[in-house]
Design a protein around this motif. Structure first.
Motif, PDB file in Angstrom:
ATOM      1  N   ASN A  89     -27.561  -4.264 -41.379  1.00 26.14           N
ATOM      2  CA  ASN A  89     -26.646  -5.214 -40.736  1.00 26.14           C
ATOM      3  C   ASN A  89     -25.282  -5.238 -41.421  1.00 26.14           C
ATOM      4  O   ASN A  89     -24.241  -5.360 -40.757  1.00 26.14           O
ATOM      5  N   LYS A  90     -25.293  -5.104 -42.737  1.00 25.41           N
ATOM      6  CA  LYS A  90     -24.036  -5.086 -43.488  1.00 25.41           C
ATOM      7  C   LYS A  90     -23.175  -3.904 -43.059  1.00 25.41           C
ATOM      8  O   LYS A  90     -21.971  -4.050 -42.797  1.00 25.41           O
ATOM      9  N   TYR A  91     -23.770  -2.730 -42.973  1.00 25.06           N
ATOM     10  CA  TYR A  91     -22.992  -1.545 -42.639  1.00 25.06           C
ATOM     11  C   TYR A  91     -22.680  -1.453 -41.155  1.00 25.06           C
ATOM     12  O   TYR A  91     -21.713  -0.779 -40.769  1.00 25.06           O
ATOM     13  N   GLU A  92     -23.458  -2.122 -40.324  1.00 28.08           N
ATOM     14  CA  GLU A  92     -23.067  -2.232 -38.920  1.00 28.08           C
ATOM     15  C   GLU A  92     -21.751  -2.998 -38.820  1.00 28.08           C
ATOM     16  O   GLU A  92     -20.871  -2.643 -38.027  1.00 28.08           O
ATOM     17  N   THR A  93     -21.609  -4.036 -39.642  1.00 32.23           N
ATOM     18  CA  THR A  93     -20.364  -4.801 -39.667  1.00 32.23           C
ATOM     19  C   THR A  93     -19.207  -3.940 -40.182  1.00 32.23           C
ATOM     20  O   THR A  93     -18.108  -3.943 -39.623  1.00 32.23           O
ATOM     21  N   ASN A  94     -19.462  -3.185 -41.266  1.00 28.95           N
ATOM     22  CA  ASN A  94     -18.425  -2.319 -41.825  1.00 28.95           C
ATOM     23  C   ASN A  94     -17.978  -1.253 -40.833  1.00 28.95           C
ATOM     24  O   ASN A  94     -16.783  -0.967 -40.687  1.00 28.95           O
ATOM     25  N   LEU A  95     -18.954  -0.641 -40.152  1.00 27.30           N
ATOM     26  CA  LEU A  95     -18.621   0.394 -39.175  1.00 27.30           C
ATOM     27  C   LEU A  95     -17.863  -0.191 -37.983  1.00 27.30           C
ATOM     28  O   LEU A  95     -16.992   0.465 -37.412  1.00 27.30           O
ATOM     29  N   ILE A 116      -7.353   5.228 -43.172  1.00 28.87           N
ATOM     30  CA  ILE A 116      -8.637   5.230 -42.465  1.00 28.87           C
ATOM     31  C   ILE A 116      -9.551   6.303 -43.036  1.00 28.87           C
ATOM     32  O   ILE A 116     -10.777   6.148 -43.080  1.00 28.87           O
ATOM     33  N   THR A 117      -8.983   7.395 -43.529  1.00 26.36           N
ATOM     34  CA  THR A 117      -9.783   8.461 -44.135  1.00 26.36           C
ATOM     35  C   THR A 117     -10.443   7.982 -45.421  1.00 26.36           C
ATOM     36  O   THR A 117     -11.623   8.257 -45.674  1.00 26.36           O
ATOM     37  N   LYS A 118      -9.695   7.253 -46.229  1.00 26.36           N
ATOM     38  CA  LYS A 118     -10.265   6.677 -47.460  1.00 26.36           C
ATOM     39  C   LYS A 118     -11.408   5.722 -47.134  1.00 26.36           C
ATOM     40  O   LYS A 118     -12.464   5.749 -47.780  1.00 26.36           O
ATOM     41  N   ASP A 119     -11.183   4.865 -46.140  1.00 30.32           N
ATOM     42  CA  ASP A 119     -12.216   3.894 -45.766  1.00 30.32           C
ATOM     43  C   ASP A 119     -13.485   4.595 -45.279  1.00 30.32           C
ATOM     44  O   ASP A 119     -14.600   4.185 -45.614  1.00 30.32           O
ATOM     45  N   MET A 120     -13.323   5.640 -44.475  1.00 29.67           N
ATOM     46  CA  MET A 120     -14.484   6.358 -43.959  1.00 29.67           C
ATOM     47  C   MET A 120     -15.244   7.038 -45.092  1.00 29.67           C
ATOM     48  O   MET A 120     -16.479   7.002 -45.141  1.00 29.67           O
ATOM     49  N   SER A 121     -14.524   7.662 -46.024  1.00 30.70           N
ATOM     50  CA  SER A 121     -15.188   8.335 -47.131  1.00 30.70           C
ATOM     51  C   SER A 121     -15.947   7.338 -48.002  1.00 30.70           C
ATOM     52  O   SER A 121     -17.089   7.592 -48.418  1.00 30.70           O
ATOM     53  N   SER A 122     -15.332   6.183 -48.258  1.00 29.80           N
ATOM     54  CA  SER A 122     -15.989   5.154 -49.068  1.00 29.80           C
ATOM     55  C   SER A 122     -17.235   4.612 -48.375  1.00 29.80           C
ATOM     56  O   SER A 122     -18.281   4.403 -49.009  1.00 29.80           O
ATOM     57  N   THR A 123     -17.147   4.396 -47.061  1.00 30.90           N
ATOM     58  CA  THR A 123     -18.299   3.898 -46.314  1.00 30.90           C
ATOM     59  C   THR A 123     -19.439   4.905 -46.316  1.00 30.90           C
ATOM     60  O   THR A 123     -20.608   4.539 -46.495  1.00 30.90           O
ATOM     61  N   MET A 124     -19.115   6.181 -46.121  1.00 29.93           N
ATOM     62  CA  MET A 124     -20.154   7.219 -46.142  1.00 29.93           C
ATOM     63  C   MET A 124     -20.812   7.310 -47.520  1.00 29.93           C
ATOM     64  O   MET A 124     -22.020   7.515 -47.629  1.00 29.93           O
ATOM     65  N   ASP A 128     -15.801  -2.712 -38.190  1.00 30.39           N
ATOM     66  CA  ASP A 128     -14.435  -2.901 -38.687  1.00 30.39           C
ATOM     67  C   ASP A 128     -13.661  -1.583 -38.674  1.00 30.39           C
ATOM     68  O   ASP A 128     -12.474  -1.543 -38.316  1.00 30.39           O
ATOM     69  N   LEU A 129     -14.340  -0.492 -39.060  1.00 35.05           N
ATOM     70  CA  LEU A 129     -13.688   0.816 -39.045  1.00 35.05           C
ATOM     71  C   LEU A 129     -13.357   1.253 -37.621  1.00 35.05           C
ATOM     72  O   LEU A 129     -12.312   1.858 -37.366  1.00 35.05           O
ATOM     73  N   GLU A 130     -14.247   0.941 -36.705  1.00 35.85           N
ATOM     74  CA  GLU A 130     -13.994   1.278 -35.303  1.00 35.85           C
ATOM     75  C   GLU A 130     -12.771   0.529 -34.780  1.00 35.85           C
ATOM     76  O   GLU A 130     -11.966   1.088 -34.013  1.00 35.85           O
ATOM     77  N   LEU A 131     -12.618  -0.721 -35.188  1.00 38.70           N
ATOM     78  CA  LEU A 131     -11.435  -1.488 -34.789  1.00 38.70           C
ATOM     79  C   LEU A 131     -10.163  -0.859 -35.371  1.00 38.70           C
ATOM     80  O   LEU A 131      -9.125  -0.798 -34.697  1.00 38.70           O
ATOM     81  N   LYS A 132     -10.238  -0.392 -36.614  1.00 42.32           N
ATOM     82  CA  LYS A 132      -9.081   0.266 -37.228  1.00 42.32           C
ATOM     83  C   LYS A 132      -8.742   1.564 -36.503  1.00 42.32           C
ATOM     84  O   LYS A 132      -7.562   1.892 -36.310  1.00 42.32           O
ATOM     85  N   LEU A 133      -9.776   2.311 -36.115  1.00 46.16           N
ATOM     86  CA  LEU A 133      -9.534   3.555 -35.375  1.00 46.16           C
ATOM     87  C   LEU A 133      -8.909   3.270 -34.015  1.00 46.16           C
ATOM     88  O   LEU A 133      -8.028   4.013 -33.556  1.00 46.16           O
ATOM     89  N   THR A 134      -9.366   2.217 -33.370  1.00 43.09           N
ATOM     90  CA  THR A 134      -8.774   1.831 -32.086  1.00 43.09           C
ATOM     91  C   THR A 134      -7.307   1.472 -32.258  1.00 43.09           C
ATOM     92  O   THR A 134      -6.444   1.849 -31.452  1.00 43.09           O
TER      93      THR A 134
END
Length: 298
Positions: free
Chosen positions: A245-251, A173-181, A253-259
């Motif tokens: 809209n694209k990054y709202e979708t990505n975020l 999840i840390t890798k995904d967050m860094s890539s998204t940022m 997905d990340l929120e679901l992973k964090l949950t």
């Protein structure tokens, strides 16, 4: 010999099996690595606490300073603002054109904020990987060469399939967050540069055409330029909306992973219910299952 988690026992007894005073103490060590229901945030620091609220350690992150790019963007917008507004009003696009310009300017962002979060997540990944390696290095340097028996095998299975697995989930999840940022930093930077370039190219033309707007030819030229400018600006705003809209979708997905990740660390996935019991096998704490490696039984 030190214990697997840095809690040194007393010197081992000569007998093949450790006494109560000499066996490794796992309870305090494991509590440091159990999920915590409490943490403290200060700028550049994260204070980590154990399941019972005991302070464990402080993780420090590097300080980064805003280079001032966003302020320069704002200065450029303000510099080119007046001739553009005047040109749109005179060209008959005051209301609709003004609303579009406002929308475009409100979408300006500070890319440093995303770059800062990107680098912070990268540092978090480094701390996670370092901690995971610390666990394995201590096990293979202090436990495996000096102790054997059922408890050692059970502890290795616990580390391999539970503790290190949780480290891996956190690392993912840390890798995904860094890539998204990083991707958001890139998109915001590109948008800011594109808008500044458009305004900087448009403002001088409006300045040149405004004095000529009293003539029919000048007014037509001004209206034509305003139309071209608004078309380009509209396309830029639409591109931004698509990216948003694209990054709202990505975020999401990340929120679901964090949950999902919370489910591995907390009871019912709810921090309010307390940290999940990692269920260390009782045999690990039973001295009967620890056998010290000596020349006779090695």
């Amino acid at each position: 010999m030190s214990t697997p988690f840095g809690v040194p026992p007393e010197p081992a007894a000569p007998a093949g099996r450790p006494s109560v005073q000499t066996r490794p103490s796992f309870s305090s060590g494991l509590s440091k690595l159990a999920p915590s229901s409490k943490h403290s945030l200060t700028p550049g620091k994260v204070h980590l606490y154990g399941p019972k609220g005991n302070f464990v350690r402080t993780v420090t992150f590097g300080e980064r300073f805003d280079p001032g790019f966003f302020k320069k963007v704002i200065i450029q917008v303000k510099t080119n603002n007046h001739p553009i507004w005047a040109g749109l009003v005179v060209g008959g696009f005051g209301l609709a054109g003004g609303a579009l310009v406002v929308a475009a300017v409100l979408n300006i962002g500070n890319p440093f904020l995303f770059a800062d979060r990107r680098d912070t997540w990268k540092e978090m990944l480094g701390h996670l990987k370092g901690s995971a390696w610390d666990v394995w290095l201590i096990y293979f340097s202090d436990v495996s060469p000096n102790w054997k028996g059922h408890a050692v095998e059970t502890l290795q299975q616990y580390l391999r399939f539970k503790l290190i697995g949780m480290f891996d989930q956190l690392g993912s999840i840390t890798k995904d967050m860094s890539s998204t940022m990083h991707n958001q930093y890139k998109e915001v930077l590109e948008y800011d540069l594109a808008l500044v370039a458009l305004l900087a190219a448009t403002a001088p033309v409006f300045k040149m055409l405004l004095p000529m707007s009293s003539t029919p030819m000048g007014r037509v030229a001004l209206m034509t330029h305003a139309g071209v400018f608004l078309t380009a600006l509209g396309n830029l705003v639409k591109q931004f909306a698509d990216v948003y809209n694209k990054y709202e979708t990505n975020l999401n997905d990340l929120e679901l992973k964090l949950t999902e990740l919370k489910g591995a660390f907390y009871n019912m996935g709810n921090p309010a219910r307390g940290p999940r019991d990692l269920h260390v096998d009782p045999d690990v704490k039973d001295i009967a299952y620890w056998e010290h490696v000596t020349k006779e039984n090695s």
